[in-house]
Design a protein around this motif. Structure first.
Motif, PDB file in Angstrom:
ATOM      1  N   PRO A 300      40.914  44.114  29.138  1.00 44.46           N
ATOM      2  CA  PRO A 300      42.075  44.389  28.274  1.00 44.46           C
ATOM      3  C   PRO A 300      43.396  44.412  29.037  1.00 44.46           C
ATOM      4  CG  PRO A 300      40.765  46.375  28.628  1.00 44.46           C
ATOM      5  CD  PRO A 300      39.967  45.238  29.172  1.00 44.46           C
ATOM      6  N   TYR A 301      43.351  44.593  30.360  1.00 44.58           N
ATOM      7  CA  TYR A 301      44.576  44.644  31.154  1.00 44.58           C
ATOM      8  C   TYR A 301      45.070  43.255  31.559  1.00 44.58           C
ATOM      9  CZ  TYR A 301      43.326  49.572  31.743  1.00 44.58           C
ATOM     10  OH  TYR A 301      42.995  50.891  31.518  1.00 44.58           O
ATOM     11  N   VAL A 302      44.271  42.225  31.318  1.00 49.96           N
ATOM     12  CA  VAL A 302      44.584  40.886  31.828  1.00 49.96           C
ATOM     13  C   VAL A 302      45.156  40.006  30.724  1.00 49.96           C
ATOM     14  CG1 VAL A 302      43.650  38.806  32.909  1.00 49.96           C
ATOM     15  CG2 VAL A 302      42.799  41.061  33.603  1.00 49.96           C
ATOM     16  N   ASP A 303      46.372  39.531  30.933  1.00 51.18           N
ATOM     17  CA  ASP A 303      46.978  38.575  30.023  1.00 51.18           C
ATOM     18  C   ASP A 303      46.675  37.155  30.490  1.00 51.18           C
ATOM     19  OD1 ASP A 303      48.892  37.984  27.751  1.00 51.18           O
ATOM     20  OD2 ASP A 303      49.935  36.976  29.407  1.00 51.18           O
ATOM     21  N   ASN A 304      46.660  36.954  31.811  1.00 51.52           N
ATOM     22  CA  ASN A 304      46.294  35.666  32.396  1.00 51.52           C
ATOM     23  C   ASN A 304      45.825  35.914  33.823  1.00 51.52           C
ATOM     24  OD1 ASN A 304      45.880  32.884  32.461  1.00 51.52           O
ATOM     25  ND2 ASN A 304      47.865  32.449  31.534  1.00 51.52           N
ATOM     26  N   VAL A 305      45.092  34.963  34.370  1.00 49.50           N
ATOM     27  CA  VAL A 305      44.543  35.171  35.714  1.00 49.50           C
ATOM     28  C   VAL A 305      44.287  33.829  36.381  1.00 49.50           C
ATOM     29  CG1 VAL A 305      42.176  35.285  34.831  1.00 49.50           C
ATOM     30  CG2 VAL A 305      42.706  36.288  37.053  1.00 49.50           C
ATOM     31  N   MET A 306      44.505  33.769  37.684  1.00 52.32           N
ATOM     32  CA  MET A 306      44.111  32.608  38.470  1.00 52.32           C
ATOM     33  C   MET A 306      43.322  33.072  39.683  1.00 52.32           C
ATOM     34  SD  MET A 306      46.138  29.576  40.487  1.00 52.32           S
ATOM     35  CE  MET A 306      46.068  30.411  42.086  1.00 52.32           C
ATOM     36  N   LEU A 307      42.093  32.597  39.797  1.00 53.80           N
ATOM     37  CA  LEU A 307      41.272  32.876  40.965  1.00 53.80           C
ATOM     38  C   LEU A 307      41.630  31.875  42.062  1.00 53.80           C
ATOM     39  CD1 LEU A 307      38.784  34.730  41.769  1.00 53.80           C
ATOM     40  CD2 LEU A 307      37.395  32.678  41.391  1.00 53.80           C
ATOM     41  N   HIS A 308      41.720  32.365  43.283  1.00 50.14           N
ATOM     42  CA  HIS A 308      42.031  31.495  44.418  1.00 50.14           C
ATOM     43  C   HIS A 308      40.942  31.660  45.471  1.00 50.14           C
ATOM     44  CE1 HIS A 308      44.334  29.138  47.255  1.00 50.14           C
ATOM     45  NE2 HIS A 308      44.247  30.104  48.154  1.00 50.14           N
ATOM     46  N   ALA A 309      40.368  30.545  45.897  1.00 51.22           N
ATOM     47  CA  ALA A 309      39.322  30.563  46.914  1.00 51.22           C
ATOM     48  C   ALA A 309      39.751  29.685  48.086  1.00 51.22           C
ATOM     49  CB  ALA A 309      38.006  30.066  46.329  1.00 51.22           C
ATOM     50  N   ASP A 310      39.881  30.283  49.251  1.00 51.28           N
ATOM     51  CA  ASP A 310      40.239  29.564  50.466  1.00 51.28           C
ATOM     52  C   ASP A 310      38.958  29.205  51.221  1.00 51.28           C
ATOM     53  OD1 ASP A 310      41.038  28.825  53.065  1.00 51.28           O
ATOM     54  OD2 ASP A 310      42.887  29.987  52.884  1.00 51.28           O
ATOM     55  N   PRO A 311      38.724  27.902  51.486  1.00 51.14           N
ATOM     56  CA  PRO A 311      37.495  27.482  52.180  1.00 51.14           C
ATOM     57  C   PRO A 311      37.326  28.092  53.570  1.00 51.14           C
ATOM     58  CG  PRO A 311      38.635  25.598  51.209  1.00 51.14           C
ATOM     59  CD  PRO A 311      39.566  26.762  51.117  1.00 51.14           C
ATOM     60  N   PHE A 312      38.416  28.626  54.128  1.00 56.93           N
ATOM     61  CA  PHE A 312      38.351  29.199  55.471  1.00 56.93           C
ATOM     62  C   PHE A 312      38.084  30.707  55.454  1.00 56.93           C
ATOM     63  CE2 PHE A 312      41.019  25.400  55.863  1.00 56.93           C
ATOM     64  CZ  PHE A 312      40.309  24.712  56.839  1.00 56.93           C
ATOM     65  N   HIS A 313      37.814  31.236  54.267  1.00 56.56           N
ATOM     66  CA  HIS A 313      37.472  32.653  54.135  1.00 56.56           C
ATOM     67  C   HIS A 313      36.180  32.788  53.344  1.00 56.56           C
ATOM     68  CE1 HIS A 313      41.755  32.958  55.167  1.00 56.56           C
ATOM     69  NE2 HIS A 313      41.482  34.177  55.594  1.00 56.56           N
ATOM     70  N   SER A 314      35.579  33.955  53.437  1.00 59.34           N
ATOM     71  CA  SER A 314      34.285  34.192  52.790  1.00 59.34           C
ATOM     72  C   SER A 314      34.415  34.897  51.443  1.00 59.34           C
ATOM     73  CB  SER A 314      33.384  35.020  53.717  1.00 59.34           C
ATOM     74  OG  SER A 314      33.999  36.273  54.001  1.00 59.34           O
ATOM     75  N   TYR A 315      35.635  35.106  50.967  1.00 53.35           N
ATOM     76  CA  TYR A 315      35.829  35.808  49.696  1.00 53.35           C
ATOM     77  C   TYR A 315      36.985  35.193  48.911  1.00 53.35           C
ATOM     78  CZ  TYR A 315      39.589  38.170  52.315  1.00 53.35           C
ATOM     79  OH  TYR A 315      40.704  38.445  53.063  1.00 53.35           O
ATOM     80  N   CYS A 316      37.043  35.555  47.633  1.00 54.69           N
ATOM     81  CA  CYS A 316      38.094  35.069  46.734  1.00 54.69           C
ATOM     82  C   CYS A 316      39.138  36.162  46.502  1.00 54.69           C
ATOM     83  CB  CYS A 316      37.509  34.678  45.379  1.00 54.69           C
ATOM     84  SG  CYS A 316      36.138  33.546  45.442  1.00 54.69           S
ATOM     85  N   VAL A 317      40.297  35.742  46.035  1.00 52.12           N
ATOM     86  CA  VAL A 317      41.343  36.668  45.610  1.00 52.12           C
ATOM     87  C   VAL A 317      41.847  36.205  44.245  1.00 52.12           C
ATOM     88  CG1 VAL A 317      42.023  37.235  47.972  1.00 52.12           C
ATOM     89  CG2 VAL A 317      43.171  35.368  46.777  1.00 52.12           C
ATOM     90  N   ALA A 318      42.634  37.039  43.581  1.00 49.38           N
ATOM     91  CA  ALA A 318      43.104  36.667  42.251  1.00 49.38           C
ATOM     92  C   ALA A 318      44.526  37.147  42.001  1.00 49.38           C
ATOM     93  CB  ALA A 318      42.179  37.226  41.178  1.00 49.38           C
ATOM     94  N   LEU A 319      45.275  36.311  41.287  1.00 54.56           N
ATOM     95  CA  LEU A 319      46.585  36.690  40.766  1.00 54.56           C
ATOM     96  C   LEU A 319      46.387  37.071  39.307  1.00 54.56           C
ATOM     97  CD1 LEU A 319      48.696  33.733  42.220  1.00 54.56           C
ATOM     98  CD2 LEU A 319      48.582  36.069  43.111  1.00 54.56           C
ATOM     99  N   VAL A 320      46.787  38.282  38.952  1.00 49.38           N
ATOM    100  CA  VAL A 320      46.538  38.802  37.606  1.00 49.38           C
ATOM    101  C   VAL A 320      47.858  39.105  36.907  1.00 49.38           C
ATOM    102  CG1 VAL A 320      45.478  40.638  36.255  1.00 49.38           C
ATOM    103  CG2 VAL A 320      44.343  39.808  38.329  1.00 49.38           C
ATOM    104  N   VAL A 321      48.116  38.389  35.815  1.00 50.41           N
ATOM    105  CA  VAL A 321      49.265  38.699  34.962  1.00 50.41           C
ATOM    106  C   VAL A 321      48.824  39.786  33.990  1.00 50.41           C
ATOM    107  CG1 VAL A 321      50.949  37.827  33.306  1.00 50.41           C
ATOM    108  CG2 VAL A 321      50.117  36.343  35.142  1.00 50.41           C
ATOM    109  N   VAL A 322      49.469  40.933  34.056  1.00 54.73           N
ATOM    110  CA  VAL A 322      48.992  42.085  33.286  1.00 54.73           C
ATOM    111  C   VAL A 322      49.479  42.048  31.836  1.00 54.73           C
ATOM    112  CG1 VAL A 322      48.898  43.542  35.333  1.00 54.73           C
ATOM    113  CG2 VAL A 322      50.967  43.534  33.933  1.00 54.73           C
TER     114      VAL A 322
END
Length: 415
Positions: A300-322
């Motif tokens: 319910p807090y997310v209006d939009n979201v983009m997941l970002h995955a960098d091949p040089f890292h072992s985890y993902c991050v996300a930009l969340v438009v609230v």
């Protein structure tokens, strides 16, 4: 015309997608051909509660009272989330009655409670769902969804709350919108139907992604479309044309879509992935960005979201438009003080609350641990077509967002 039933001169069509969107172009041609009426709006003025509607005034759907609507999943998801928020806000007896009515109608659609099809259905529509139908004017009878896969939950929500048939279509500009289309009275969800009469569809292996036409229980692979509706190529771009279009020994011209699908036993096609949306992490795990985003946006807090995955890292991050409304409501309950939404998004307790919510959605969708973003950045400004960060159909533009928030993404990986 055989695919879309009973469209005639008495129908009113609400057009809000740009004419450059091939789905909109085809839809408007059909309405003109049968002598129907067209009213023009925009995604930001569609309903009474849309972002660009001045308080106290009416949205496009309320004024026009359309019977037909061509939609994209992003719009239908917003309608669903908006209605559910209103139900939660009212609470009490209203919420209990809505939940009871929804569950009975869902049982009927699934074939486990036939009694909810007759008189009971009429009563639920009259006393519970009639007000919800007014969100889109109250007269919608048919919807067509395209542009991206529509979630099963949203499809069922439209069927139940709006008493409207909804057909999922799959196609691209390169195939003149043709590809596959489901029947409006289709009771099953999660697929886009069989190929349309003008198209051939086949799957081909994509070893890098682990998809094969020999997979069990369903063949999987890249979707390739052939037929008379396939265009000749890209204007003044021979290299891209040679890459995406191929003619076989029988003279059939095939377009390689880059989408990944699988065929059900009844011949219906399901879209399950996209080659460009798949990123390989440092330790070899493949992450489907679109699949994860579809799960996280259920918060319910997310209006939009983009997941970002960098091949040089072992985890993902996300930009969340609230979602301003949901976040401010939470802050009010917590007694959190802040001067504006920007300051609220920077507070540590806010980030923890939103992160906990998206992790919950991720687990409900059975995402793998490596698919869940390890860190998030909260953004207060919505992504709009005017900002260049989403298309007119509200699909995110990954490269534009990456460039705009390059510093924020780097900070997520460095902190």
């Amino acid at each position: 015309m055989g695919i879309i039933p009973k469209v005639g001169k008495n129908d009113i069509y609400l057009a809000y997608l740009p004419m450059a969107h091939v789905l909109e172009l085809v839809a408007e041609h059909i309405i003109v051909a049968v002598g129907g009426a067209i009213g023009y709006g925009s995604p930001l003025t569609l309903t009474d509660t849309s972002n660009k509607i001045k308080k106290g005034t009416k949205g496009d759907a309320t004024v026009l009272l359309p019977t037909l609507l061509a939609a994209v999943p992003a719009i239908l998801d917003r309608v669903r989330h908006g209605v559910l928020k209103q139900v939660d806000t009212k609470g009490g007896l209203s919420k209990k009655l809505f939940n009871l009515a929804y569950e009975r109608r869902l049982q009927a659609l699934n074939g486990s409670w036939f009694g909810a099809w007759g008189l009971e259905r009429i009563l639920w529509n009259l006393f519970v769902f009639r007000k919800i139908r007014k969100v889109l004017g109250g007269h919608i009878r048919l919807m067509l969804s395209g542009g991206a896969p529509l979630s099963a939950d949203t499809q069922r929500f439209i069927n139940i709350c709006f008493s409207a048939g909804i057909g999922q279509g799959y196609g691209l500009t390169e195939t003149c919108a043709g590809g596959a289309f489901s029947d409006f009275d289709e009771s099953s969800v999660g697929h886009v139907g069989p190929p349309v009469p003008s198209s051939y569809i086949k799957l081909i292996d994509w070893p890098e992604g682990g998809y094969s036409i020999h997979d069990s229980p369903m063949p999987r692979g890249e979707i390739v479309i052939g037929g008379t509706n396939v265009t000749l190529g890209y204007f003044k771009n021979e290299e891209k044309t040679r890459e995406s279009y191929k003619v076989d020994e029988r003279g059939v011209r095939w377009f390689y879509t880059g989408d990944i699908g699988r065929f059900h036993a009844d011949g219906c096609l399901e879209i399950i992935d996209r080659k460009k949306d798949i990123v390989k992490l440092q330790h070899g795990e493949y992450v489907s960005l679109g699949k994860v985003e579809a799960a996280l946006i259920g918060s319910p807090y997310v209006d939009n979201v983009m997941l970002h995955a960098d091949p040089f890292h072992s985890y993902c991050v996300a930009l969340v438009v609230v979602s301003h409304e949901a976040l401010e409501k939470w802050a009010s309950k917590q007694g959190t003080t802040y001067s504006d939404i920007s300051e609220l998004c920077m507070k540590e307790e806010t980030v923890k609350e939103v992160y906990a919510s998206i992790v919950k959605e991720a687990k409900n969708s059975r995402l793998e641990k490596f698919e869940i973003p390890a860190k998030i950045k909260l953004l207060c400004n919505p992504w709009t077509p005017e900002s260049g960060l989403v298309t007119a159909a509200l699909k995110i533009k990954r490269e534009s967002i990456r460039k705009t928030y390059d510093n924020e993404l780097k900070e997520l990986y460095s902190s």
